[in-house]
Scaffold this motif. Structure first.
Motif, short mmCIF file in Angstrom:
data_model
loop_
_atom_site.label_atom_id
_atom_site.label_comp_id
_atom_site.label_asym_id
_atom_site.label_seq_id
_atom_site.Cartn_x
_atom_site.Cartn_y
_atom_site.Cartn_z
N GLN A 235 0.55 -1.32 0.36
CA GLN A 235 -0.06 -0.09 -0.07
C GLN A 235 1.30 1.57 0.30
OE1 GLN A 235 -2.42 0.29 3.45
NE2 GLN A 235 -3.24 1.89 2.57
N GLN B 125 6.28 -2.68 -9.92
CA GLN B 125 4.31 -3.07 -9.57
C GLN B 125 5.00 -4.23 -10.95
OE1 GLN B 125 2.57 0.53 -9.08
NE2 GLN B 125 0.94 -0.19 -9.87
N ASP C 143 -4.32 3.93 -1.74
CA ASP C 143 -4.06 2.70 -3.08
C ASP C 143 -3.00 1.30 -2.97
OD1 ASP C 143 -5.57 4.59 -4.38
OD2 ASP C 143 -3.20 5.24 -5.40
N PHE D 272 -1.65 -2.28 -3.74
CA PHE D 272 -1.09 -2.84 -5.77
C PHE D 272 -0.18 -4.14 -5.87
CE2 PHE D 272 1.49 1.20 -5.10
CZ PHE D 272 2.24 0.27 -5.29
N LYS E 61 -4.66 -0.36 -9.71
CA LYS E 61 -4.19 0.65 -8.07
C LYS E 61 -5.86 -0.23 -8.02
CE LYS E 61 -0.71 3.23 -8.38
NZ LYS E 61 0.00 4.30 -8.53
#
Length: 372
Positions: free
Chosen positions: A135, A149, A139, A141, A154
């Motif tokens: 986090q 990422q 958001d 993800f 998200k």
């Protein structure tokens, strides 16, 4: 080290074989409970031996890295060889109603203590199936084992991966994504549980039901509440009664309870009226004793309550110590905090005090250390 790994591998293979034997005995029409108990005892003995050595290695490694790197928290290393850690910082509300980043926070290290990324997160969960949810700001993800990422998607919430799928939500709408973070079960659902044994319990329009990985209902039955499947059995509640079902949705054991929980170490805690007790995999009471309240078995020990006092029992119902306590917590790293005559201390699984010292307050052990 090689011989140690071979020994662990051999014991794991023995464990798997015994588990299969246990389930085969259970599935026979004429169940011989003595055979089941014998196989289960052999299985648990091997599991405990294996699990203790793995835990000892984990604890030693985490303690060593925590001290070396000055970390406030070192999580358990996953199968991917990575652990989430925290160096005492994070993200905090700023004076503008947003979030400001502190240079410290949550991140991940390998077993050499090397961070996989320079990024710090407000929250971070353990790696599961090669990915972890983190986090930043508001958001959630997913990142991979290099800290990168995975896609730019998200979410307002994201759960662990289980059997190739993870629960996610945007607002009140919940769905499932695969490891490419592609939505594969749209739903939308109001509540969801992780996939387990190929199915997941979901909630929509005031009812719980089960779906498969294609999002299709697996049987046309609906419940007031449902727990995930474990060892082919799930606990559900309908009409104020709790009971157990198999993968076809059929009720097993022929008994309904006022409250019931999933099996843990071959025993499930159930309640009839005000009395709690344990049942085995045949639905029969594990032993005759009943209690005001109970917890699940963990490492062969359960915390139970009677007459306003807490104490611990083993899988036969035998009290592991003659002492009863005003308050007690579960065992962690082989020790449990207990309170007696207004003072806290620690006991081991034989009920013996760790020392003669008594404290006003204590925390549970972590990495071999407990706060007092």
């Amino acid at each position: 080290m090689l011989s140690r790994c071979k020994q662990i591998k051999n014991e794991y293979e023995q464990l798997q074989a015994l588990m299969k034997g246990y389930l085969l005995e259970f599935d026979k029409n004429n169940v011989n409970r003595n055979n089941i108990r014998k196989i289960k005892a052999e299985w648990e003995a091997i599991y405990d031996s294996l699990d203790e050595r793995i835990d000892e290695d984990q604890i030693a490694l985490r303690d060593r890295l925590g001290r070396k790197l000055g970390l406030a928290f070192v999580g358990k290393f996953s199968e991917d060889g990575l652990a989430r850690v925290n160096n005492g910082g994070g993200w905090y509300p700023d004076d503008k109603g947003g979030l400001a980043e502190n240079k410290n926070g949550w991140f991940y290290i390998d077993q050499n203590g090397v961070p996989i990324t320079s990024r710090r997160f407000q929250e971070a969960k353990d790696f599961s199936e090669g990915l972890a949810q983190v986090q930043l700001g508001f958001d959630y993800f997913f990142i991979d084992k290099t800290g990168v990422q995975v896609t730019n998607r998200k979410f307002s919430y994201a759960g662990n991966f289980s059997e190739g799928l993870a629960r996610v939500s945007n607002g009140d709408q919940r769905s499932f994504v695969d490891r490419s973070i592609t939505t594969v079960i749209q739903g939308p659902f109001e509540q969801t549980q992780d996939f387990s044994e190929g199915v997941a319990a979901v909630f929509r329009h005031d009812k719980w039901f089960f779906i498969d990985k294609a999002g299709v209902e697996v049987f046309n039955q609906y419940f007031d509440y449902a727990r995930s499947f474990s060892d082919g059995v799930a606990t559900v509640t309908h009409g104020g009664k709790s009971f157990f079902i198999d993968k076809t949705g059929a009720q097993i054991f022929g008994t309904q309870f006022d409250e019931a929980f999933n099996f843990s170490e071959g025993a499930a805690r159930v309640r009839q009226g005000t009395n709690w007790f344990f049942i085995d995999r045949t639905g029969a009471p594990l032993f005759k004793k009943q209690f005001v309240n109970v917890d699940d078995f963990s490492d062969g020990v359960a915390r139970v309550y009677n007459d306003g006092e807490a104490f611990y029992i083993d899988m036969t119902g035998k009290t592991i110590t003659n002492e009863h306590f005003d308050e007690a917590y579960s065992f962690v790293e082989g020790f449990a905090p207990v309170k007696q005559a207004g003072k806290w201390f620690f006991i081991d699984k034989t009920g013996a005090p760790l020392s003669d010292e008594r404290f006003n307050d204590v925390g549970q052990f972590f990495n071999g250390v407990a706060s007092v």
